[in-house]
Scaffold this motif. Structure first.
Motif, PDB file in Angstrom:
ATOM      1  N   ASN A 125     -39.620  -9.887 -10.674  1.00  0.00           N
ATOM      2  CA  ASN A 125     -38.307  -9.982 -10.040  1.00  0.00           C
ATOM      3  C   ASN A 125     -38.316  -9.471  -8.608  1.00  0.00           C
ATOM      4  O   ASN A 125     -38.980  -8.485  -8.299  1.00  0.00           O
ATOM      5  N   THR A 126     -37.569 -10.138  -7.737  1.00  0.00           N
ATOM      6  CA  THR A 126     -37.208  -9.614  -6.429  1.00  0.00           C
ATOM      7  C   THR A 126     -35.693  -9.490  -6.395  1.00  0.00           C
ATOM      8  O   THR A 126     -34.976 -10.480  -6.605  1.00  0.00           O
ATOM      9  N   ILE A 127     -35.209  -8.283  -6.144  1.00  0.00           N
ATOM     10  CA  ILE A 127     -33.772  -8.005  -6.162  1.00  0.00           C
ATOM     11  C   ILE A 127     -33.368  -7.539  -4.775  1.00  0.00           C
ATOM     12  O   ILE A 127     -33.883  -6.527  -4.283  1.00  0.00           O
ATOM     13  N   VAL A 128     -32.450  -8.266  -4.147  1.00  0.00           N
ATOM     14  CA  VAL A 128     -32.019  -7.938  -2.792  1.00  0.00           C
ATOM     15  C   VAL A 128     -30.601  -7.395  -2.827  1.00  0.00           C
ATOM     16  O   VAL A 128     -29.681  -8.072  -3.320  1.00  0.00           O
ATOM     17  N   ILE A 129     -30.436  -6.184  -2.308  1.00  0.00           N
ATOM     18  CA  ILE A 129     -29.110  -5.600  -2.130  1.00  0.00           C
ATOM     19  C   ILE A 129     -28.755  -5.756  -0.663  1.00  0.00           C
ATOM     20  O   ILE A 129     -29.297  -5.062   0.198  1.00  0.00           O
ATOM     21  N   GLU A 130     -27.855  -6.681  -0.386  1.00  0.00           N
ATOM     22  CA  GLU A 130     -27.507  -7.005   0.989  1.00  0.00           C
ATOM     23  C   GLU A 130     -26.737  -5.860   1.645  1.00  0.00           C
ATOM     24  O   GLU A 130     -26.319  -4.917   0.991  1.00  0.00           O
ATOM     25  N   LYS A 131     -26.522  -5.976   2.959  1.00  0.00           N
ATOM     26  CA  LYS A 131     -25.796  -4.956   3.700  1.00  0.00           C
ATOM     27  C   LYS A 131     -24.399  -4.767   3.123  1.00  0.00           C
ATOM     28  O   LYS A 131     -23.763  -5.707   2.670  1.00  0.00           O
ATOM     29  N   GLY A 132     -23.929  -3.506   3.177  1.00  0.00           N
ATOM     30  CA  GLY A 132     -22.626  -3.159   2.620  1.00  0.00           C
ATOM     31  C   GLY A 132     -22.709  -1.832   1.896  1.00  0.00           C
ATOM     32  O   GLY A 132     -23.794  -1.253   1.743  1.00  0.00           O
ATOM     33  N   ASP A 133     -21.574  -1.317   1.462  1.00  0.00           N
ATOM     34  CA  ASP A 133     -21.503  -0.070   0.713  1.00  0.00           C
ATOM     35  C   ASP A 133     -21.301  -0.378  -0.762  1.00  0.00           C
ATOM     36  O   ASP A 133     -20.391  -1.139  -1.137  1.00  0.00           O
ATOM     37  N   TYR A 134     -22.113   0.241  -1.604  1.00  0.00           N
ATOM     38  CA  TYR A 134     -22.053   0.044  -3.046  1.00  0.00           C
ATOM     39  C   TYR A 134     -21.955   1.415  -3.703  1.00  0.00           C
ATOM     40  O   TYR A 134     -22.800   2.287  -3.456  1.00  0.00           O
ATOM     41  N   TYR A 135     -20.942   1.611  -4.546  1.00  0.00           N
ATOM     42  CA  TYR A 135     -20.699   2.924  -5.132  1.00  0.00           C
ATOM     43  C   TYR A 135     -21.180   2.974  -6.574  1.00  0.00           C
ATOM     44  O   TYR A 135     -20.990   2.029  -7.349  1.00  0.00           O
ATOM     45  N   VAL A 136     -21.826   4.103  -6.908  1.00  0.00           N
ATOM     46  CA  VAL A 136     -22.281   4.332  -8.280  1.00  0.00           C
ATOM     47  C   VAL A 136     -21.660   5.628  -8.786  1.00  0.00           C
ATOM     48  O   VAL A 136     -21.352   6.550  -8.004  1.00  0.00           O
ATOM     49  N   THR A 137     -21.473   5.703 -10.094  1.00  0.00           N
ATOM     50  CA  THR A 137     -20.823   6.847 -10.722  1.00  0.00           C
ATOM     51  C   THR A 137     -21.647   7.325 -11.902  1.00  0.00           C
ATOM     52  O   THR A 137     -22.100   6.510 -12.712  1.00  0.00           O
ATOM     53  N   ALA A 138     -21.846   8.634 -11.998  1.00  0.00           N
ATOM     54  CA  ALA A 138     -22.451   9.239 -13.193  1.00  0.00           C
ATOM     55  C   ALA A 138     -21.333   9.609 -14.158  1.00  0.00           C
ATOM     56  O   ALA A 138     -20.371  10.281 -13.770  1.00  0.00           O
ATOM     57  N   HIS A 139     -21.458   9.171 -15.414  1.00  0.00           N
ATOM     58  CA  HIS A 139     -20.399   9.404 -16.391  1.00  0.00           C
ATOM     59  C   HIS A 139     -20.673  10.590 -17.307  1.00  0.00           C
ATOM     60  O   HIS A 139     -19.782  11.009 -18.052  1.00  0.00           O
ATOM     61  N   LYS A 140     -21.892  11.113 -17.253  1.00  0.00           N
ATOM     62  CA  LYS A 140     -22.243  12.248 -18.103  1.00  0.00           C
ATOM     63  C   LYS A 140     -23.421  12.961 -17.474  1.00  0.00           C
ATOM     64  O   LYS A 140     -24.075  12.437 -16.560  1.00  0.00           O
ATOM     65  N   ASN A 141     -23.717  14.163 -17.952  1.00  0.00           N
ATOM     66  CA  ASN A 141     -24.878  14.886 -17.447  1.00  0.00           C
ATOM     67  C   ASN A 141     -26.165  14.117 -17.777  1.00  0.00           C
ATOM     68  O   ASN A 141     -26.289  13.513 -18.842  1.00  0.00           O
ATOM     69  N   ALA A 142     -27.096  14.134 -16.836  1.00  0.00           N
ATOM     70  CA  ALA A 142     -28.384  13.442 -16.962  1.00  0.00           C
ATOM     71  C   ALA A 142     -28.239  11.928 -16.973  1.00  0.00           C
ATOM     72  O   ALA A 142     -29.142  11.208 -17.419  1.00  0.00           O
ATOM     73  N   ASP A 143     -27.133  11.430 -16.480  1.00  0.00           N
ATOM     74  CA  ASP A 143     -26.929   9.987 -16.417  1.00  0.00           C
ATOM     75  C   ASP A 143     -27.846   9.359 -15.363  1.00  0.00           C
ATOM     76  O   ASP A 143     -28.253  10.008 -14.395  1.00  0.00           O
ATOM     77  N   VAL A 144     -28.183   8.106 -15.577  1.00  0.00           N
ATOM     78  CA  VAL A 144     -28.964   7.321 -14.614  1.00  0.00           C
ATOM     79  C   VAL A 144     -28.069   6.196 -14.117  1.00  0.00           C
ATOM     80  O   VAL A 144     -27.635   5.344 -14.899  1.00  0.00           O
ATOM     81  N   CYS A 145     -27.778   6.194 -12.845  1.00  0.00           N
ATOM     82  CA  CYS A 145     -26.853   5.197 -12.311  1.00  0.00           C
ATOM     83  C   CYS A 145     -27.486   3.807 -12.268  1.00  0.00           C
ATOM     84  O   CYS A 145     -26.866   2.823 -12.674  1.00  0.00           O
ATOM     85  N   LEU A 146     -28.727   3.719 -11.783  1.00  0.00           N
ATOM     86  CA  LEU A 146     -29.405   2.436 -11.666  1.00  0.00           C
ATOM     87  C   LEU A 146     -30.848   2.584 -12.137  1.00  0.00           C
ATOM     88  O   LEU A 146     -31.546   3.502 -11.701  1.00  0.00           O
ATOM     89  N   THR A 147     -31.300   1.687 -12.993  1.00  0.00           N
ATOM     90  CA  THR A 147     -32.674   1.691 -13.484  1.00  0.00           C
ATOM     91  C   THR A 147     -33.393   0.449 -12.986  1.00  0.00           C
ATOM     92  O   THR A 147     -32.906  -0.673 -13.153  1.00  0.00           O
ATOM     93  N   VAL A 148     -34.554   0.666 -12.375  1.00  0.00           N
ATOM     94  CA  VAL A 148     -35.370  -0.449 -11.888  1.00  0.00           C
ATOM     95  C   VAL A 148     -36.489  -0.681 -12.895  1.00  0.00           C
ATOM     96  O   VAL A 148     -37.315   0.209 -13.134  1.00  0.00           O
ATOM     97  N   PRO A 149     -36.572  -1.869 -13.507  1.00  0.00           N
ATOM     98  CA  PRO A 149     -37.599  -2.115 -14.525  1.00  0.00           C
ATOM     99  C   PRO A 149     -38.953  -2.439 -13.921  1.00  0.00           C
ATOM    100  O   PRO A 149     -39.099  -2.632 -12.714  1.00  0.00           O
ATOM    101  N   SER A 150     -39.954  -2.523 -14.764  1.00  0.00           N
ATOM    102  CA  SER A 150     -41.303  -2.899 -14.344  1.00  0.00           C
ATOM    103  C   SER A 150     -41.295  -4.251 -13.646  1.00  0.00           C
ATOM    104  O   SER A 150     -40.420  -5.091 -13.851  1.00  0.00           O
ATOM    105  N   ASN A 151     -42.310  -4.440 -12.803  1.00  0.00           N
ATOM    106  CA  ASN A 151     -42.544  -5.722 -12.128  1.00  0.00           C
ATOM    107  C   ASN A 151     -41.377  -6.139 -11.237  1.00  0.00           C
ATOM    108  O   ASN A 151     -41.076  -7.331 -11.107  1.00  0.00           O
ATOM    109  N   SER A 152     -40.728  -5.152 -10.631  1.00  0.00           N
ATOM    110  CA  SER A 152     -39.578  -5.445  -9.785  1.00  0.00           C
ATOM    111  C   SER A 152     -39.830  -4.989  -8.350  1.00  0.00           C
ATOM    112  O   SER A 152     -40.384  -3.919  -8.113  1.00  0.00           O
ATOM    113  N   THR A 153     -39.391  -5.823  -7.419  1.00  0.00           N
ATOM    114  CA  THR A 153     -39.316  -5.446  -6.016  1.00  0.00           C
ATOM    115  C   THR A 153     -37.839  -5.346  -5.662  1.00  0.00           C
ATOM    116  O   THR A 153     -37.123  -6.353  -5.656  1.00  0.00           O
TER     117      THR A 153
END
Length: 418
Positions: free
Chosen positions: A121-149
């Motif tokens: 996979n190639t994943i492009v996050i274009e210009k702009g502001d993107y907000y992430v939220t943690a909902h609990k302790n030790a939360d992971v907002c974004l996970t990037v899997p294997s074989n990803s750019t």
């Protein structure tokens, strides 16, 4: 007509009939579902037929959940509008440009959900502001899997929370590349709690053959970058790491880590407060670490390697190479090496602005300090009594301090008083 289609769509969902659903929103062509109109899911969860290709030709899907089942995607332009992505997908080229609206918190989860660890996979996050939220302790907002750019051109911003621990981005797996000229921004200055020190910008956890390049990572409650979980062959390159509260970079369980061409600045807030900290956890090993062309600016400490004070017999630091770096420290050591097997410090420029040694080494099996330039401010020079002929000392009042070093090669270093 659209209202009737949506009614039949909902009925098909209730019947859990994937093919019935497909017939209501598009045209079946062999193993493809072709969507050419706007389809409102009205909040429904839709399971796509196994192995189908979703082709969106001038249409759009909105307001619901699509659950892929090894689903391929063929489209152009913006095709998803407030659609949650789940299940398994086979989409080699992914971009935020596929989505009409990503203004809601954690919207990037839907973008990354199109990726799969068994697809290149190639994943492009274009210009702009993107907000992430943690909902609990030790939360992971974004996970990037294997074989990803993952190419980050925009800014990923963490909403303030009170949790001691969370990861904005976690890379776990093989062959993960994170790059771009964008930024990852934590909540150090707006954090709602006082506990903990483990809010990470990027955490490499059990990552192999992976890297991060070109990003700005700043304002993290803990470390800008954390490398652990038995990671191997990780490269951190051309990054600017700013205002980490605990560290710029921590390495706790890893082999073969290269930190190159990075600027690390303004690290302070909670101990150890070093730009780079090589410090194994219990029963862990840190080995084959290369730090080159790194500059530290206004950090409390420069580069630290230590096994700490607890369970020391169950920790190990192997080989550490520091070369061609520009290092200083506000209140701690520019370089502090403790309990390592092999350390080499070569061709670095070290600026001493406090009454600590430029290089403090203790309990080292083999130490090489060669070709470095140590600049000492006049205001502290009287406590760092030394000359170019005597550059090895046994107490804190020496520019190069050695304690219980079994073998050392210390030569061709220059000490300059300014």
């Amino acid at each position: 007509m659209l209202r009737n289609n949506c009614f039949f769509l909902l009925m098909c969902f209730l019947l859990n009939d994937s093919f019935c659903f497909a017939q209501q929103i598009g045209e079946i062509r062999n193993n493809s579902l072709v969507v050419s109109t706007e389809v409102d899911l009205h909040g429904a969860n839709i399971n796509l037929p196994k192995g189908f290709t979703l082709e969106v030709e001038g249409g759009r899907i909105k307001n619901g959940t699509l659950i892929g089942n090894q689903t391929k995607l063929k489209c152009s332009g913006k095709v998803f509008d407030r659609v949650q992505i789940k299940g398994s997908w086979n989409v080699p080229e992914i971009s935020t440009s596929m989505f009409t609206d990503l203004s809601y918190d954690n919207a990037l989860k839907d973008v990354l959900a199109l990726a799969h660890s068994k697809v290149q996979n190639t994943i492009v996050i274009e210009k702009g502001d993107y907000y992430v939220t943690a909902h609990k302790n030790a939360d992971v907002c974004l996970t990037v899997p294997s074989n990803s750019t993952l190419i980050i051109q925009g800014s990923i911003r963490l909403r303030p929370n009170a949790f001691p621990r969370c990861d904005i981005v976690r890379a776990k797996g093989n062959h993960i590349i994170i790059s771009g000229n964008g930024s990852i921004i934590g909540d150090k200055h707006t954090h709602l709690g006082t506990d903990g020190e483990w809010g990470m910008g990027i955490r490499f956890h059990g990552a192999t053959n992976s890297s991060v390049r070109g990003l700005t990572i700043k304002d993290c409650w803990g470390d800008c970058i954390y490398v652990g979980g038995n990671s191997k062959n990780v490269t951190i390159e051309n990054c600017w790491l700013d205002h980490g509260r605990r560290q710029g970079i921590s390495v706790t369980k890893a082999d073969d880590v290269v930190i190159r061409n990075c600027k690390i600045s303004n690290v302070s807030g909670t101990k150890p407060e070093y730009a780079i900290d090589l410090e194994p956890n219990a029963n862990d090993t840190v080995n084959h670490i290369t730090i080159e062309n790194v500059e530290t600016v206004a950090c409390e400490g420069g580069v630290l390697a230590t096994i700490g004070k607890k369970n020391v017999e169950k920790k190990n630091i192997g080989q550490v190479k520091i070369r061609n770096c520009k290092l200083n420290a506000l209140s701690k050591y520019p370089i502090r090496m403790k309990s390592c097997e092999r350390v080499s410090i070569e061709n670095c420029t070290i600026n001493v602005t406090n009454e600590k040694a430029a290089i403090c080494s203790s309990d080292i099996s083999n130490l090489v300090v060669k070709g470095n330039t140590i600049n000492i401010e006049k205001s502290v020079a009287f406590t760092l009594k030394n000359t170019a002929k005597k550059i090895v000392g046994k107490n804190v009042q020496q520019p190069i301090e050695t304690i219980r070093v079994k073998q050392h090669d210390i030569r061709e270093n220059r000490i300059i008083e300014h």
